[in-house]
Design a protein around this motif. Structure first.
Motif, short mmCIF file in Angstrom:
data_model
loop_
_atom_site.label_atom_id
_atom_site.label_comp_id
_atom_site.label_asym_id
_atom_site.label_seq_id
_atom_site.Cartn_x
_atom_site.Cartn_y
_atom_site.Cartn_z
N GLN A 218 0.84 -1.19 0.00
CA GLN A 218 0.00 0.00 0.00
C GLN A 218 0.88 1.25 0.00
O GLN A 218 1.89 1.30 0.70
N THR B 165 0.63 5.62 0.22
CA THR B 165 -0.26 6.75 0.51
C THR B 165 0.50 8.05 0.30
O THR B 165 1.68 8.17 0.68
N THR C 2 -0.29 12.16 1.11
CA THR C 2 -1.27 13.02 1.78
C THR C 2 -0.97 14.50 1.50
O THR C 2 0.15 14.85 1.08
N GLN D 223 -9.44 7.69 -2.95
CA GLN D 223 -9.14 9.10 -2.71
C GLN D 223 -10.06 9.61 -1.61
O GLN D 223 -11.27 9.42 -1.66
N ASP E 253 -6.09 13.24 0.05
CA ASP E 253 -5.17 12.14 0.31
C ASP E 253 -5.46 11.02 -0.69
O ASP E 253 -6.62 10.71 -0.97
N THR F 10 -4.57 6.90 -1.68
CA THR F 10 -3.96 5.64 -1.30
C THR F 10 -4.19 4.65 -2.44
O THR F 10 -5.27 4.62 -3.03
N MET G 290 -8.71 -0.25 3.46
CA MET G 290 -9.23 0.25 2.19
C MET G 290 -10.39 -0.64 1.79
O MET G 290 -10.45 -1.81 2.15
#
Lengths: 415, 415
Positions: free
Chosen positions: B263, B265, B267, B295, B304, B306, B372
């Motif tokens: 994963q 991310t 931000t 999103q 943010d 991911t 998620m």
């Protein structure tokens, strides 16, 4: 710029390291400017590995599927050699027998080559590629995979050289050329610079295992200059060609020998027409090939027959002969497997008398008894007891001064 | 009399003994009167052996010569299986991809099948032969050997079944069918009698490794009934078909999962049009496939992002994302490789609400946090911490009563 067909046997490509060495060799050749078509065998051991797999699922299997199986051996080698060449920056493309359309008859396991398509090979050569072709295999008219039988990679190379009208066909092996006799038996055995197709055929069929017989026949038929060289040691090897003025001026080129023989004798056979046929027929009906045949006149209207067969066929032949003996009311059947054949080979002996007597004299001096004699235009063969084999070969090698170049020999007179 | 295409994978033909067992199986099938076309892979281990040889002469080699090499693996198997069948008195003929003319594009190492010639196969079938075809391989328009990439034998089988309009394509493997989930994780996992192509695609792409994805797509496209069965254990396996009235009346067919995810991310990205493109573009420019994307709206006009990638691509993706973050003036980039994906799959969920909430409830009850969420018509996937994976799969398997046949489930109401 010459076009050369090179063939590397199983030992020469037996490991990944050796394949890399051969690739370097080929790359260096290319740098000299010659065009190259390379024929390779399966990596040594691979064909036996495949045969063992086949034996395990179907003992004694023959026919179509065996060729599908065995042909993978060479396919692995062409791919690996092409990769190795490409890695060196030498453009190379591999072809199976089927892809380059080596058309054969449809006799699986021992097919014969009919034609070879040149189009793809020529196009690749013109683009500067080394063409790598799988030996030993072809394809029949129905698209079935065929193989040429053991040693068939030599034949593939010669057939390609003939089709492409190559300047030379080079057979790389683990020996440095054709020798006057087996160097393991006679230390001073000498590498021949040249030998004729005819002589090579006699040498090969008499047990000298450098080249496959069919490939020599093929080369002779299409007059493809054939050179035997070592994959591992640099050197000129031996060139096999038509007889020409460059030929060594020798009476005798070499001494071949074989331990694979067995002798069968039937005595006291009525001396009638048709008897020879009934005796030899009884054996050849068993699919046994008969080699030398000698018939002597015996006592009181009977005759004696002696002939030789491959040692593996001895037991079968003996049984067949015994049946024939009963029918013919012959006196006796006997056999001997402890014999060997020794042969002098040379195109020069055609025009020279006295070779045979010199041969028999040399053997007699060593106390070696001759059991059978057979002659052809360029060869004299004798059968002797196996225990005398090495002694006989050395005695003859000495007597005919084969360790010396012909021009240095004492009795090599011009005719 | 039905026409069946059967495919046996590398494990099923991994030894000479197993090849003989498969031959007996096929012979018994023939006795029942069906016509058979059999597709086989290379013996297990063989492809890796060949790849090691290739690596040794040319590390990381790709392209034409690799296919020449690898295609020998299946060629060995077709020959051995045909021999074994012939030995049993069952007529069989082998064909390489090239011989039966499985025409592909010219993308070496991962070619796609275009057409298959039926003539030879039909003729052999009519003569009562079992036709044995090498999987994984084909030939391009120039006659070059191509391969379809790993697992391509499944695709060969399905393509043959489609071309021949076979009644069924049977894929023999080392599992007894498609299960509600991996039986190694959930002991009560149940074999499914039927599943739709769509569900199977989701199951396969989500980490359930029974069938190669491309072969399922192919079967769905040409509506080839596909059956997964065990080579070693008798049983009906799982039939993969179009959705029809025989389908299990289930909301959920199975639970797929994968540990191969990572994963990433980013931000505090300015919330402007085109920003998503710049973020995901930075990663996909590296030839990395992005799987799930989420999103969120962040604080003060920022957002943010991911997304997940294959774990093998994590390091590269992180580097790419950091470059993009600097350009975008983002707040922070972070990543996690200790995650896993769990997915519920079922055509039934299309017409049923409440599946998602039941799923989230079941996970929450076990204290499993959802990182998620992503949904499609027939699937809901969640990303969780890897350490909870087995627990999550078991909890969901229980909650949806997958160990029971759908008609015995408590809350499987008709819509």
């Amino acid at each position: 710029m010459a076009l050369i067909v090179q063939k590397y046997g199983g030992t020469s490509v037996g490991t990944v390291d050796r394949i890399e060495k051969i690739a370097h060799k080929i790359d260096a050749f290319r740098d000299k400017g010659d065009d190259l078509v390379v024929v390779v065998s399966a990596m040594s051991g691979e064909t036996n590995r495949l045969l063992e797999l086949a034996e395990a699922v179907h003992p004694h299997v023959r026919g179509r599927e065996l060729d599908v199986l065995l042909s993978t051996g060479e396919q692995v080698t062409i791919a690996l050699l092409s990769m190795a060449l490409n890695r060196l920056g030498c453009p190379a493309r591999s072809y199976t027998g089927s892809q380059v359309h080596i058309l054969t008859d449809n006799v699986f396991n021992k097919a014969r080559i009919r034609t070879i398509e040149q189009e793809k090979i020529r196009a690749d050569i013109e683009r500067g590629c080394v063409v790598v072709v799988a030996g030993f295999q072809g394809v029949d008219e129905q698209g079935n995979i065929t193989t040429l039988g053991r040693g068939g990679s030599d034949t593939t190379a010669v057939a390609l050289a003939a089709a492409l009208k190559a300047d030379e066909c080079q057979i790389y092996t683990d020996v440095e050329g054709v020798y006057t006799t087996d160097p393991r038996v006679v230390g001073e055995a000498r590498r021949l610079d040249r030998i004729t197709f005819e002589e090579m055929l006699e040498m090969a069929s008499l047990g000298s295992k450098v080249l496959q017989i069919r490939s020599v026949e093929f080369a002779g038929k299409y007059n493809v200059p054939l050179r035997v060289l070592s994959s591992f040691v640099e050197g000129p090897g031996t060139l096999i060609t038509l007889e020409d003025e460059h030929m060594e001026d020798a009476l005798i080129s070499g001494i071949a020998f074989s331990r694979d023989e067995a002798q069968l004798t039937i005595t006291g056979v009525p001396d009638h027409p048709g008897v020879a046929y009934r005796i030899i027929g009884a054996v050849s009906d068993l699919n046994v090939e008969v080699d030398m045949i000698v018939q002597n006149v015996g006592a009181d209207d009977t005759t004696d027959f002696t002939f030789t067969v491959h040692r593996n066929d001895y037991e079968r032949s003996l049984a067949g002969l015994q049946t024939a003996a009963t029918e013919l009311n012959a006196r006796e059947v006997r056999g001997d497997t402890k014999i060997a054949k020794v042969s002098l080979v040379g195109v020069g002996m055609r025009s020279h008398a006295g070779i045979a007597s010199k041969m028999f004299g040399a053997l007699g001096k060593e106390g070696i008894n001759i059991l059978m004699i057979s002659t052809s235009e360029i060869k004299i063969s004798v059968i002797i007891q196996e225990k005398y084999l090495e002694l006989a070969v050395r005695a003859l090698h000495d007597a005919f001064e084969l360790a010396r170049h012909p021009k240095d020999r004492v009795d090599t007179a011009n005719p």
